[in-house]
Design an enzyme around this catalytic site. Structure first.
Site, PDB file in Angstrom:
ATOM      1  N   ILE A 129      39.086  34.706  29.522  1.00 19.94           N
ATOM      2  CA  ILE A 129      38.796  36.106  29.812  1.00 19.94           C
ATOM      3  C   ILE A 129      39.666  36.456  31.003  1.00 19.94           C
ATOM      4  CG2 ILE A 129      37.053  37.809  30.451  1.00 19.94           C
ATOM      5  CD1 ILE A 129      35.003  36.210  28.923  1.00 19.94           C
ATOM      6  N   THR A 142      33.775  42.306  36.421  1.00 24.82           N
ATOM      7  CA  THR A 142      34.201  42.462  37.811  1.00 24.82           C
ATOM      8  C   THR A 142      35.489  43.263  37.895  1.00 24.82           C
ATOM      9  OG1 THR A 142      33.238  40.309  38.345  1.00 24.82           O
ATOM     10  CG2 THR A 142      34.802  41.212  39.914  1.00 24.82           C
ATOM     11  N   LYS A 158      31.696  31.867  30.421  1.00 20.63           N
ATOM     12  CA  LYS A 158      32.932  32.112  31.150  1.00 20.63           C
ATOM     13  C   LYS A 158      32.830  31.328  32.443  1.00 20.63           C
ATOM     14  CE  LYS A 158      35.595  35.763  33.461  1.00 20.63           C
ATOM     15  NZ  LYS A 158      35.632  37.207  33.842  1.00 20.63           N
ATOM     16  N   ARG A 181      31.765  34.901  43.736  1.00 23.56           N
ATOM     17  CA  ARG A 181      31.229  36.263  43.754  1.00 23.56           C
ATOM     18  C   ARG A 181      29.709  36.279  43.905  1.00 23.56           C
ATOM     19  NH1 ARG A 181      34.773  40.975  43.531  1.00 23.56           N
ATOM     20  NH2 ARG A 181      36.733  40.217  42.673  1.00 23.56           N
ATOM     21  N   TYR A 233      28.238  33.923  32.560  1.00 20.94           N
ATOM     22  CA  TYR A 233      29.394  34.070  33.442  1.00 20.94           C
ATOM     23  C   TYR A 233      29.069  33.439  34.785  1.00 20.94           C
ATOM     24  CZ  TYR A 233      33.052  36.616  36.110  1.00 20.94           C
ATOM     25  OH  TYR A 233      34.105  36.961  36.923  1.00 20.94           O
ATOM     26  N   TYR A 241      23.761  37.615  44.948  1.00 25.59           N
ATOM     27  CA  TYR A 241      23.102  37.949  46.210  1.00 25.59           C
ATOM     28  C   TYR A 241      21.724  37.303  46.351  1.00 25.59           C
ATOM     29  CZ  TYR A 241      21.632  40.376  50.395  1.00 25.59           C
ATOM     30  OH  TYR A 241      21.206  40.636  51.666  1.00 25.59           O
TER      31      TYR A 241
END
Length: 291
Positions: free
Chosen positions: A203, A44, A161, A138, A133, A107
């Site tokens: 991270i 990202t 993550k 997000r 992740y 999405y």
């Protein structure tokens, strides 16, 4: 397998908005010179969402070439299309990446079974160590601890993550599957709390501008020097917070620009840092003698 201070590296653009290869290579050297354990391109923070396929592959290629095996490179190759994620991941493998960072499908808002099947397909079709992740803010959906624990059975899946902001969820993964999958903090401001629970590192966004300091905090935690780790965590907290005064990577890229490391430009629909937030950011950077 992938432990310590890991940087989700920014992707600099030149004045025409193209990938600035020279600045990118210098940023990579800055990371290695300051002890970063793993470099993560095209996450990202690397603006993967607005890189076209050619650029995405090229940014990964440059990183692998510049690093030249000095530290592991974990390439961001996730997508909300399973087929596309497999395609990008296969390119990263062929280019010489050491591992993959795979964001949960965004999405689409798949069910937990859909998330499981997405990662299962990647684990079965791309023979490279993989970091899941989870970033609900997000993606629009949370990958539950139960789903992560199911996925821990695949040998290619080595870590997650965790950027859910939920310490309990991360702790449950460690408690029930910590011998099969490593947990990595996806939030700088939760790195120490999660490492205290058994996470193996972070991270990091902040490490783009303070790699040495993030590494020092992580090493202190790894060595069970908790007083030192806590002191560093609290000292750096305002930097971590400043990196999210607007959508990542706008603040960190602006900070890197103010430090003379790259241009601040981001791609639409992201825009430059708003004036009032620029003033706040400069104050924090000045306090830490970064500018």
């Amino acid at each position: 397998m992938f432990h310590g201070s890991m940087t989700a590296i920014i992707t600099p653009f030149d004045q025409q908005g193209n990938v600035d290869e020279e600045s990118y290579r210098q940023l990579i050297e800055f990371q290695i010179d300051n002890g970063t354990d793993v470099i993560v391109p095209c996450g990202t923070t690397g603006e993967s969402a607005t890189l076209n396929y050619h650029e995405h592959n090229r940014v990964i290629d440059i990183c692998i070439e510049q690093v030249n095996k000095r530290v592991p490179v974990v390439a961001g190759t996730g997508s909300n299309s399973t087929a596309e994620a497999i395609e990008i991941s296969r390119h990263a493998k062929e280019a010489g990446a050491d591992g993959l960072l795979l964001v949960s499908p965004y999405y689409n808002k798949p069910s937990q079974e859909g998330i499981f099947q997405h990662y299962k397909a990647l684990a079965e079709q791309v023979a490279l160590p993989q970091i899941l992740y989870n970033v609900p803010g997000r993606t629009g959906s949370n990958m539950t601890a139960a789903t992560t624990i199911r996925l821990a059975e695949f040998k290619q899946i080595v870590a997650i993550k965790e950027a859910s902001g939920d310490v309990t969820q991360a702790s449950e993964i460690i408690a029930k599957a910590g011998d099969k999958i490593d947990v990595l903090s996806g939030d700088d401001f939760l790195a120490l709390p999660l490492m205290a629970c058994g996470a193996k590192g972070v991270i990091s966004v902040s490490a783009n501008i303070i790699p040495r300091q993030v590494k020092q905090m992580v090493v202190a935690a790894q060595e069970n020097r908790w007083d030192d780790a806590r002191k560093l965590h609290l000292q750096l907290l305002d930097v971590h917070q400043a990196m999210f005064i607007e959508a990542n990577p706008v603040p960190v890229k602006t900070a890197a620009s103010l430090m003379g490391k790259c241009r601040p430009g981001v791609r639409l629909p992201l825009v430059d840092l708003q004036p009032e937030n620029l003033t706040r950011l400069k104050a924090v950077l000045s306090k830490h003698q970064l500018i």
